[in-house]
Design a protein around this motif. Structure first.
Motif, PDB file in Angstrom:
ATOM      1  N   GLU A 119       0.760  -1.142  -0.188  1.00  0.00           N
ATOM      2  CA  GLU A 119      -0.036  -0.068   0.092  1.00  0.00           C
ATOM      3  C   GLU A 119       0.653   1.472   0.071  1.00  0.00           C
ATOM      4  OE1 GLU A 119      -3.893   1.674   2.517  1.00  0.00           O
ATOM      5  OE2 GLU A 119      -2.483   0.599   3.854  1.00  0.00           O
ATOM      6  N   VAL A 120       0.319   2.075  -0.687  1.00  0.00           N
ATOM      7  CA  VAL A 120       1.179   3.613  -1.150  1.00  0.00           C
ATOM      8  C   VAL A 120       0.227   4.936  -0.171  1.00  0.00           C
ATOM      9  CG1 VAL A 120       2.482   5.718  -2.333  1.00  0.00           C
ATOM     10  CG2 VAL A 120       2.906   2.713  -2.157  1.00  0.00           C
ATOM     11  N   ILE A 121       0.210   5.305   0.569  1.00  0.00           N
ATOM     12  CA  ILE A 121      -0.414   6.680   1.302  1.00  0.00           C
ATOM     13  C   ILE A 121       0.263   8.146   0.652  1.00  0.00           C
ATOM     14  CG2 ILE A 121      -2.045   7.365   2.707  1.00  0.00           C
ATOM     15  CD1 ILE A 121      -2.861   4.897   3.852  1.00  0.00           C
ATOM     16  N   VAL A 122      -0.389   8.932  -0.159  1.00  0.00           N
ATOM     17  CA  VAL A 122       0.033   9.823  -0.235  1.00  0.00           C
ATOM     18  C   VAL A 122      -1.078  11.080   0.490  1.00  0.00           C
ATOM     19  CG1 VAL A 122       1.250  11.969  -1.950  1.00  0.00           C
ATOM     20  CG2 VAL A 122       1.887   9.869  -2.358  1.00  0.00           C
ATOM     21  N   ALA A 123      -1.128  11.612   1.639  1.00  0.00           N
ATOM     22  CA  ALA A 123      -2.444  12.757   2.237  1.00  0.00           C
ATOM     23  C   ALA A 123      -0.980  14.494   2.004  1.00  0.00           C
ATOM     24  CB  ALA A 123      -1.646  12.336   3.384  1.00  0.00           C
ATOM     25  N   ASP A 124      -1.935  15.089   1.821  1.00  0.00           N
ATOM     26  CA  ASP A 124      -1.472  16.659   1.617  1.00  0.00           C
ATOM     27  C   ASP A 124      -0.939  16.700   1.003  1.00  0.00           C
ATOM     28  OD1 ASP A 124      -3.508  16.746   4.266  1.00  0.00           O
ATOM     29  OD2 ASP A 124      -1.799  16.071   5.340  1.00  0.00           O
ATOM     30  N   ALA A 125      -1.199  16.473  -0.218  1.00  0.00           N
ATOM     31  CA  ALA A 125       0.069  16.542  -1.297  1.00  0.00           C
ATOM     32  C   ALA A 125      -0.898  18.195  -2.511  1.00  0.00           C
ATOM     33  CB  ALA A 125      -0.167  15.590  -1.817  1.00  0.00           C
ATOM     34  N   GLN A 126       0.337  18.389  -3.403  1.00  0.00           N
ATOM     35  CA  GLN A 126      -0.117  19.212  -4.660  1.00  0.00           C
ATOM     36  C   GLN A 126       0.865  17.928  -5.611  1.00  0.00           C
ATOM     37  OE1 GLN A 126      -0.261  22.993  -4.840  1.00  0.00           O
ATOM     38  NE2 GLN A 126       1.740  23.014  -5.749  1.00  0.00           N
ATOM     39  N   LEU A 127       0.058  17.533  -6.985  1.00  0.00           N
ATOM     40  CA  LEU A 127       0.794  17.278  -7.801  1.00  0.00           C
ATOM     41  C   LEU A 127       0.350  18.411  -9.480  1.00  0.00           C
ATOM     42  CD1 LEU A 127       1.568  14.554  -9.074  1.00  0.00           C
ATOM     43  CD2 LEU A 127      -0.813  14.417 -10.318  1.00  0.00           C
ATOM     44  N   GLN A 165      -1.717  -1.542  -4.143  1.00  0.00           N
ATOM     45  CA  GLN A 165      -2.510  -0.625  -4.129  1.00  0.00           C
ATOM     46  C   GLN A 165      -2.351   0.998  -3.642  1.00  0.00           C
ATOM     47  OE1 GLN A 165      -6.321  -1.580  -1.272  1.00  0.00           O
ATOM     48  NE2 GLN A 165      -4.954   0.204  -0.587  1.00  0.00           N
ATOM     49  N   ALA A 166      -2.622   2.110  -4.221  1.00  0.00           N
ATOM     50  CA  ALA A 166      -1.926   3.895  -3.760  1.00  0.00           C
ATOM     51  C   ALA A 166      -3.854   4.057  -3.892  1.00  0.00           C
ATOM     52  CB  ALA A 166      -1.722   4.168  -4.773  1.00  0.00           C
ATOM     53  N   GLN A 167      -3.956   5.059  -2.479  1.00  0.00           N
ATOM     54  CA  GLN A 167      -4.768   5.629  -2.053  1.00  0.00           C
ATOM     55  C   GLN A 167      -3.856   7.271  -1.799  1.00  0.00           C
ATOM     56  OE1 GLN A 167      -7.576   4.411  -1.434  1.00  0.00           O
ATOM     57  NE2 GLN A 167      -8.511   6.976  -1.102  1.00  0.00           N
ATOM     58  N   LEU A 168      -4.618   8.036  -1.907  1.00  0.00           N
ATOM     59  CA  LEU A 168      -4.447   9.560  -2.526  1.00  0.00           C
ATOM     60  C   LEU A 168      -5.587  10.256  -1.709  1.00  0.00           C
ATOM     61  CD1 LEU A 168      -3.592   9.940  -5.963  1.00  0.00           C
ATOM     62  CD2 LEU A 168      -1.879   9.828  -3.896  1.00  0.00           C
ATOM     63  N   GLU A 169      -5.180  11.181  -0.916  1.00  0.00           N
ATOM     64  CA  GLU A 169      -5.791  11.461   0.067  1.00  0.00           C
ATOM     65  C   GLU A 169      -5.517  13.504   0.208  1.00  0.00           C
ATOM     66  OE1 GLU A 169      -5.187   9.750   3.875  1.00  0.00           O
ATOM     67  OE2 GLU A 169      -6.296   7.918   3.038  1.00  0.00           O
ATOM     68  N   ASN A 170      -6.693  13.659  -0.073  1.00  0.00           N
ATOM     69  CA  ASN A 170      -6.139  15.619   0.150  1.00  0.00           C
ATOM     70  C   ASN A 170      -5.490  16.236  -1.202  1.00  0.00           C
ATOM     71  OD1 ASN A 170      -7.084  18.761   0.491  1.00  0.00           O
ATOM     72  ND2 ASN A 170      -5.170  18.311   2.082  1.00  0.00           N
ATOM     73  N   GLN A 178       3.195  24.505 -21.488  1.00  0.00           N
ATOM     74  CA  GLN A 178       3.728  25.611 -22.043  1.00  0.00           C
ATOM     75  C   GLN A 178       3.536  26.711 -20.724  1.00  0.00           C
ATOM     76  OE1 GLN A 178       3.896  26.569 -26.510  1.00  0.00           O
ATOM     77  NE2 GLN A 178       2.520  24.342 -26.780  1.00  0.00           N
ATOM     78  N   GLY A 179       3.369  26.392 -19.750  1.00  0.00           N
ATOM     79  CA  GLY A 179       3.940  27.887 -19.039  1.00  0.00           C
ATOM     80  C   GLY A 179       2.568  28.177 -18.497  1.00  0.00           C
ATOM     81  N   GLN A 180       1.149  27.963 -18.716  1.00  0.00           N
ATOM     82  CA  GLN A 180       0.262  27.930 -18.299  1.00  0.00           C
ATOM     83  C   GLN A 180      -0.825  27.157 -18.074  1.00  0.00           C
ATOM     84  OE1 GLN A 180      -1.119  31.597 -20.141  1.00  0.00           O
ATOM     85  NE2 GLN A 180       0.750  31.461 -20.660  1.00  0.00           N
ATOM     86  N   PRO A 181      -1.263  27.746 -16.724  1.00  0.00           N
ATOM     87  CA  PRO A 181      -2.845  27.307 -16.071  1.00  0.00           C
ATOM     88  C   PRO A 181      -4.164  26.517 -16.757  1.00  0.00           C
ATOM     89  CG  PRO A 181      -2.726  29.319 -15.702  1.00  0.00           C
ATOM     90  CD  PRO A 181      -1.631  28.894 -16.298  1.00  0.00           C
ATOM     91  N   LEU A 182      -4.017  24.883 -17.070  1.00  0.00           N
ATOM     92  CA  LEU A 182      -5.278  24.414 -17.390  1.00  0.00           C
ATOM     93  C   LEU A 182      -5.952  24.078 -16.122  1.00  0.00           C
ATOM     94  CD1 LEU A 182      -3.560  22.696 -20.879  1.00  0.00           C
ATOM     95  CD2 LEU A 182      -3.591  25.083 -20.629  1.00  0.00           C
ATOM     96  N   LEU A 183      -5.866  23.504 -15.466  1.00  0.00           N
ATOM     97  CA  LEU A 183      -6.118  23.233 -14.161  1.00  0.00           C
ATOM     98  C   LEU A 183      -6.087  23.016 -13.022  1.00  0.00           C
ATOM     99  CD1 LEU A 183      -9.140  20.418 -13.623  1.00  0.00           C
ATOM    100  CD2 LEU A 183      -7.531  19.257 -14.475  1.00  0.00           C
ATOM    101  N   SER A 184      -7.325  23.411 -12.287  1.00  0.00           N
ATOM    102  CA  SER A 184      -6.659  22.693 -10.612  1.00  0.00           C
ATOM    103  C   SER A 184      -7.573  22.492  -9.764  1.00  0.00           C
ATOM    104  CB  SER A 184      -6.324  24.139 -10.062  1.00  0.00           C
ATOM    105  OG  SER A 184      -5.580  23.631  -8.657  1.00  0.00           O
ATOM    106  N   VAL A 185      -7.631  21.340  -9.717  1.00  0.00           N
ATOM    107  CA  VAL A 185      -8.920  20.949  -8.784  1.00  0.00           C
ATOM    108  C   VAL A 185      -8.265  19.897  -7.098  1.00  0.00           C
ATOM    109  CG1 VAL A 185      -8.641  18.793 -10.371  1.00  0.00           C
ATOM    110  CG2 VAL A 185     -10.822  19.189  -8.902  1.00  0.00           C
ATOM    111  N   ARG A 186      -8.901  19.773  -6.179  1.00  0.00           N
ATOM    112  CA  ARG A 186      -8.515  19.649  -4.986  1.00  0.00           C
ATOM    113  C   ARG A 186      -9.825  18.016  -5.050  1.00  0.00           C
ATOM    114  NH1 ARG A 186      -6.454  20.139  -0.389  1.00  0.00           N
ATOM    115  NH2 ARG A 186      -5.807  22.855  -0.654  1.00  0.00           N
ATOM    116  N   ILE A 187      -9.051  16.745  -4.817  1.00  0.00           N
ATOM    117  CA  ILE A 187      -9.540  15.833  -4.147  1.00  0.00           C
ATOM    118  C   ILE A 187      -9.346  14.676  -3.466  1.00  0.00           C
ATOM    119  CG2 ILE A 187      -9.130  13.074  -5.555  1.00  0.00           C
ATOM    120  CD1 ILE A 187      -8.434  14.347  -8.095  1.00  0.00           C
ATOM    121  N   ALA A 188     -10.600  15.119  -2.808  1.00  0.00           N
ATOM    122  CA  ALA A 188     -10.921  14.248  -1.203  1.00  0.00           C
ATOM    123  C   ALA A 188      -9.987  12.534  -1.075  1.00  0.00           C
ATOM    124  CB  ALA A 188     -11.870  14.479  -1.081  1.00  0.00           C
ATOM    125  N   SER A 189     -10.492  12.338  -2.125  1.00  0.00           N
ATOM    126  CA  SER A 189      -9.879  10.464  -1.769  1.00  0.00           C
ATOM    127  C   SER A 189      -9.609  10.253  -3.317  1.00  0.00           C
ATOM    128  CB  SER A 189     -10.448  10.177  -0.738  1.00  0.00           C
ATOM    129  OG  SER A 189     -10.316   8.477  -1.292  1.00  0.00           O
TER     130      SER A 189
END
Length: 243
Positions: A119-127, A165-170, A178-189
């Motif tokens: 298991e891999v759990i990543v929490a309180d992250a920014q990708l 399995q891998a779980q991503l939290e918050n 090309q340096g321009q933001p397209l999308l930003s979304v927070r995913i709870a789990s």
């Protein structure tokens, strides 16, 4: 979520290779010696930083890293993994920043080239997934480097590993082109499916990124999402990548 998946898969493989190289697969059960006054946790952290540099052409940093051999756990706090793509600035090269990382698995196997990550759990992250051209991104750079290392392994000594399995939290996922933001979304789990080690970056995209981008766009157009989306730029990006 392809970005998260690539990072998760790459980090999991990277961790297992580092564990083998430090002798944890056999050393712990046979009384392997460490350098004077260096703990297993310190040795592993040092190995991870060295392998990020030499195997991924990347930078790995952390505030705290601990190996618990009794529980079969590796925990880390305030970690960062950054690529070194010349076409991207430092901020866009920072692929993953996370408050907490927990990896559970079997580190005590007698087979030096076989390790299992349960298991891999990543929490309180920014990708941050940052493209700078068609089929070119910070994550492509990491995946290409990891695949290159895989090809260099001899069949008789290749590391056999698996991630159950891998779980991503918050997790906040950012997509740039090309340096321009397209999308930003927070995913709870989000739980990620197992992926084949034979997949390329393009097949990862087809399996994971496009369905999620499509879902976020649909929710945004219906006013059901708090995601920040530049629909026009994102649409142009999608057309460029799928052609």
């Amino acid at each position: 979520m392809v970005g998260v998946t690539i990072v998760r898969t790459t980090v999991a493989r990277w961790l297992t290779v580092a564990l083998v190289s430090t002798g944890l697969g056999v050393g712990l059960t046979s009384g392997g010696a460490l350098a004077a006054e260096q703990t297993w946790s310190e040795r592993l952290a040092q190995e991870l930083q060295q392998r990020a540099d030499t195997h991924l052409d990347a930078d790995f940093s952390y505030a705290e890293l601990d190996l618990n051999t009794l529980l079969g756990e590796i925990s880390a706090r305030e970690i960062s993994l950054s690529s070194r793509v010349n076409e991207l600035d430092a901020g866009l090269n920072q692929v993953l920043r996370a408050g907490r990382l927990l990896v559970r698995g079997d580190w005590l196997t007698q087979q030096r080239n076989h390790l299992q990550v349960d298991e891999v759990i990543v929490a309180d992250a920014q990708l941050t997934i940052a493209y700078y051209g068609k089929g070119q991104s910070n994550l492509h750079a990491l995946l290409t480097a990891a695949k290159q290392q895989q090809r260099l392994q001899k069949a008789s000594t290749a590391l056999v590993w698996s991630v159950q399995q891998a779980q991503l939290e918050n997790v906040v996922v950012n997509l740039f082109d090309q340096g321009q933001p397209l999308l930003s979304v927070r995913i709870a789990s989000l739980r990620l499916p197992e992926l084949s080690a034979d997949d390329t970056a393009d097949t990862y995209m087809a399996k994971l990124l496009w369905p999620i981008v499509e879902q976020v766009m649909e929710q945004s157009l219906r006013g059901e999402s708090d995601a920040v989306v530049d629909v026009a730029k994102l649409t142009g990006f999608i057309w460029r990548e799928i052609r």
